[in-house]
Design a protein around this motif. Structure first.
Motif, PDB file in Angstrom:
ATOM      1  N   ASN A 109      15.274 -13.862  -4.924  1.00  0.00           N
ATOM      2  CA  ASN A 109      15.012 -12.444  -5.152  1.00  0.00           C
ATOM      3  C   ASN A 109      14.005 -11.881  -4.158  1.00  0.00           C
ATOM      4  O   ASN A 109      13.058 -12.565  -3.761  1.00  0.00           O
ATOM      5  N   ASP A 110      14.223 -10.630  -3.786  1.00  0.00           N
ATOM      6  CA  ASP A 110      13.284  -9.898  -2.929  1.00  0.00           C
ATOM      7  C   ASP A 110      13.018  -8.536  -3.554  1.00  0.00           C
ATOM      8  O   ASP A 110      13.945  -7.861  -4.031  1.00  0.00           O
ATOM      9  N   SER A 111      11.763  -8.128  -3.532  1.00  0.00           N
ATOM     10  CA  SER A 111      11.394  -6.818  -4.053  1.00  0.00           C
ATOM     11  C   SER A 111      10.388  -6.166  -3.121  1.00  0.00           C
ATOM     12  O   SER A 111       9.329  -6.741  -2.831  1.00  0.00           O
ATOM     13  N   TYR A 112      10.721  -4.967  -2.611  1.00  0.00           N
ATOM     14  CA  TYR A 112       9.839  -4.180  -1.750  1.00  0.00           C
ATOM     15  C   TYR A 112       9.495  -2.884  -2.474  1.00  0.00           C
ATOM     16  O   TYR A 112      10.339  -2.309  -3.178  1.00  0.00           O
ATOM     17  N   ALA A 113       8.282  -2.416  -2.295  1.00  0.00           N
ATOM     18  CA  ALA A 113       7.907  -1.148  -2.918  1.00  0.00           C
ATOM     19  C   ALA A 113       6.789  -0.483  -2.127  1.00  0.00           C
ATOM     20  O   ALA A 113       5.972  -1.148  -1.488  1.00  0.00           O
ATOM     21  N   ALA A 114       6.766   0.848  -2.201  1.00  0.00           N
ATOM     22  CA  ALA A 114       5.669   1.653  -1.653  1.00  0.00           C
ATOM     23  C   ALA A 114       5.313   2.696  -2.701  1.00  0.00           C
ATOM     24  O   ALA A 114       6.202   3.224  -3.393  1.00  0.00           O
TER      25      ALA A 114
END
Length: 817
Positions: free
Chosen positions: A456-461
């Protein structure tokens, strides 16, 4: 009668009346610089100021437009809170249980806040409440049952926290902060004993290594016997055998830079979590024909498989007959003990858990702006045995072999501009998670593997800013963008043994392996008119061995979502603040990994969403002797991820739409200098508005799982005397929860009626303030309530429930230098 004796009598009268409210006497956590101020406030008879970090910056809780329950480390110790699940007893509309449905794990939890959470502990399903330890997100339910050793503070944020916290905080967030190293030498030692041969020991040391470097270390070992007796071998389930340790170094080379490096470890070698067989249901037939809105299905009976094809063959009746209850070689209702503290479970008795992690937090003060970096790595391994049938025979045996790691990086830029009239938080977040759960299952009709691998990969800003429109009015908008990809490889899911092999001439390898050949990886199911598999089926390209239950192909689920929030708060006076807010949260979809005997494709579910509207009032009255906070909210819940039975095991489905309405009343009081009181009341009205047919048997009339209508808590902390003779503090607490179901399908076996739990303890500090002796009782009235469970009457033929721990006494002695 002297003054101190009067206090003792008043205290005893209070305790005997059953009034027990959460304690607020210890200095409240926050900035070190605020300690003296808090001490002055307390000594003058008022309540201490509570400093929280719910918006990624330190601020007064009474001026923060969020519903928050906050506790200091001293308050946690005073209340004898041993793990994060017990924190729920002091927060309205919060339900956390130290169990995972259909799990034998002693290190997992099920968390719900304001009616939103998740009951499934599998690694392909995310929790609905986010847990953060020292700013680091804990991604899995297994390993979420954190021990409370040397904790600086705990904050429970109710409602979606989708902007600043984001990752799976659709119901809320639980923020746990460890005590940081300081520039003063500190030594604490503690030993405890109690019921079930309890033997705990804990040591804490803080060493100022130099003018710029400090070290803090804690180690604790907790052990006690299990409270459920296994009648087969005399062993016990539901024990405690856990070691936890943490070492942290804090380096402050200048006034503008701070770095904290910490490492932690948790090792558990425990027995399976206690689980009670409530019902056993035999079947005269191998296949159960079940008709649902989604079609008619043939489900195999595990009890039939064992009694007619396995260990009971030739002794437990012919096909078409139920097994005789008086035959000890057969699976039947004879193994229901009727006593929640005994079980006939005979499988392996193991719940091992190993976790280690490291995190580096760096802060650089740039003047009006502070740059903060949180880098972390966590690695965990678990081996969890679960005797699903709870009989002496191997009918339903599950083993979870979880091995996963996570790495995360968060950057925060927190500051203010325009003479502090605009305060902002800007940041970015990344999480990488990889692991597997290869799960062998032994059922009465077949043995097979479930589980698989995740990647799993999770990116956020995110960005949030508070605009001080006037000296009394502030508006805070915020937004977060999340881009997540979840991958699942089910290639390990194969049938290893089919007990029907050779029973039917047309299926020499077994009827269930032939089902797999005719379904898994095919364009369409190749079944005969009677529902049985076509004997001429051959393996497909994605089912190379012919025995896969899911196509041996990695699948993925992607989500790109914006989660906004906005609030406005108005200071009617220095002691009264009102606010209104809107927030949105989401939780990504995933995959169901429990499949038998085969599926065309890997079943998936989509993200769920909550939009919450809230108005609240925070007040401090009578010269800060009474704190009263109110919140009223409505949450619109869509694409609800619920767990339903479809064949052999639970699957997650998008159940439909719902609405949750409620309110909370929470506060503290200091009516006298010697008495501190906390109280809370929560109300929830949760209901479905629409239900998808795939969620059968859930209907619009079903009740939400783990969502009681009412919760209430009261606790009191009374100082009987504090003079040259020492200090005596008497404490009591009461928690109430109305009736609730423990699963989405509302199984009557898992309905827990309303209950109350009481606790009491007393601490005496010897003159000199170095030695403290504490004695107390948890679950004073020996209330035994259902914490979780699982019901599968068609395939498994069982209903299981996990009950709370019984009444336990304890005695602690602590030394502080």
């Amino acid at each position: 009668m002297n003054k101190n004796n009067c206090k003792v009598n008043r205290t005893l009268l209070l305790a005997s009346s059953g009034l027990a409210l959460v304690v607020s006497s210890a200095p409240v956590w926050g900035q070190d610089a605020a300690t003296d101020e808090a001490s002055v406030a307390q000594s003058s008879g008022g309540l201490d100021e509570i400093v929280v970090t719910a918006r990624k910056r330190e601020e007064n809780a009474q001026e923060t437009p969020i519903a928050i329950t906050a506790m200091s480390g001293d308050m946690i110790e005073n209340r004898q809170i041993a793990n994060v699940a017990q924190v729920a007893s002091y927060a309205p509309n919060v339900n956390i249980q130290p169990v995972g449905n259909i799990s034998g794990s002693s290190a997992s939890l099920t968390a719900f806040i304001r009616g939103v959470g998740q009951t499934d502990f599998n690694i392909t399903v995310d929790p609905g409440v986010g847990i953060y330890v020292d700013g680091v997100y804990v991604s899995r339910s297994v390993g979420g049952l954190l021990d409370m050793a040397d904790i600086g503070s705990v904050q429970i944020l109710r409602g979606p926290q989708g902007t600043l916290f984001g990752k799976n905080t659709i119901g809320g967030a639980i923020i746990v902060n460890s005590r940081e190293p300081s520039d003063e030498f500190e030594l604490k030692l503690e030993a405890a004993t109690g019921r079930f041969n309890r033997a705990d020991i804990k040591g804490i040391v803080n060493i100022p290594v130099s003018d710029t470097l400090a070290m803090r270390a804690v180690a604790s070992y907790e052990t006690r016997d299990g409270y459920q007796l296994r009648l087969v071998d005399g062993d016990r389930q539901g024990d405690k055998d856990s070691f936890a340790g943490r070492v942290a170094f804090k380096w402050e080379p200048s006034d503008v830079f701070t770095a904290t490096l910490a490492g932690d470890i948790n090792i558990r070698r425990e027995a399976t979590a206690a689980s009670t067989l409530v019902e056993n249901r035999d079947s005269p037939d191998l296949l159960q024909i079940v008709t649902t809105p989604n079609g008619t299905f043939a489900f195999p009976s595990s009890n039939f498989g064992y009694n007619k094809l396995g260990g009971g063959a030739g002794q437990c009746g012919a096909p078409g007959e139920l097994a005789p209850v008086d035959n000890p070689n057969c699976v039947s209702s004879r193994w229901v003990t009727g006593d929640i503290d005994t079980t006939w479970a005979g499988g392996p008795n193991q719940s091992d858990f190993d976790l280690w992690g490291a995190n580096l937090t760096m802060e650089y003060d740039l003047g009006n702006v502070t740059l903060k970096s949180i880098s972390a790595y966590r690695n965990q391994k678990s081996t969890i045995e679960f005797d699903f049938d709870a009989t002496p025979f191997e009918v339903l045996q599950l083993t979870n072999n979880i091995d996963l790691w996570q790495a995360s990086q968060e950057l925060q830029l927190v500051g203010s501009i325009l003479d502090d009239r605009v305060k902002f938080t800007l940041g970015g977040f990344y999480l990488k998670e990889k692991g597997e759960d290869i799960e062998p299952l032994r059922f009465g009709f077949a043995n097979f593997f479930s589980g698989g691998k995740i990647n799993n990969d999770s990116y956020a800003a995110f960005l949030q800013a508070t605009f001080e429109v006037t000296d009394r009015l502030s508006i805070t908008p915020g937004i977060r963008y999340t881009d997540e990809t979840k991958r699942f490889d089910p290639s390990a899911q194969v049938i290893t043994r089919d007990f029907t092999a050779g029973v039917l001439p047309d299926y020499p390898d077994g009827v269930f392996i032939q089902f797999a050949r005719c379904i898994t990886g095919q364009d369409a199911p190749q079944l005969l008119p009677n529902g049985f598999p076509d004997p001429s089926c051959v393996p497909s390209a994605t089912n190379p061995g012919g025995n896969h239950t899911l196509p041996a192909v990695e699948v993925s689920a992607k989500a790109k979502e914006w989660t906004p929030a906005v609030s406005a708060n108005y200071m009617f006076s220095d002691d009264v603040m009102g606010y209104a807010s809107y927030s949105k949260g989401f939780k990504n979809g995933g995959f169901s990994q429990r499949i038998f005997p085969g599926e065309l494709v890997t079943p998936a579910f989509t993200p769920e969403f909550v939009e919450s509207y809230e108005i609240g009032l925070k007040t401090e009255l009578f010269d800060r002797r009474v704190r009263l906070n109110l919140a009223v909210f409505q949450s619109d819940y869509s694409d609800i991820q619920i767990v339903v039975n479809e064949g052999i095991a639970p699957k997650v489905r998008n159940g439909g739409e719902g609405r949750i309405k409620g309110f909370e009343i929470e506060g503290q009081a200091a009516p006298t200098d010697w008495l501190r009181i906390d109280y809370g009341v929560g109300y929830l009205d949760a209901s479905y508005r629409t239900v998808d047919p795939s969620a059968f048997p859930v209907t619009v009339d079903s009740k939400f799982a783990f969502v009681p209508e009412w919760t209430g808590t009261i606790a009191a902390n009374a100082t009987a005397f504090d003079n040259e003779s020492g200090k005596l503090v008497i404490r009591g607490d009461w928690y109430h929860q109305s009736g609730t179901f423990k699963d989405a399908v509302n199984s009557p076996q898992l309905y827990q009626p309303a209950y109350s739990v009481f606790g009491a303890n007393a601490s005496y500090t010897i003159p000199g303030d170095q030695i403290t002796i504490t004695a107390g009782v948890t679950n004073l009235t020996d209330e035994r309530y259902i914490q979780g469970g699982y019901v599968d009457r068609d395939v498994g033929g069982v209903a299981l429930a996990t009950y709370s721990r019984p009444r336990e006494w304890f005695l602690k002695i602590g030394y502080e230098y």
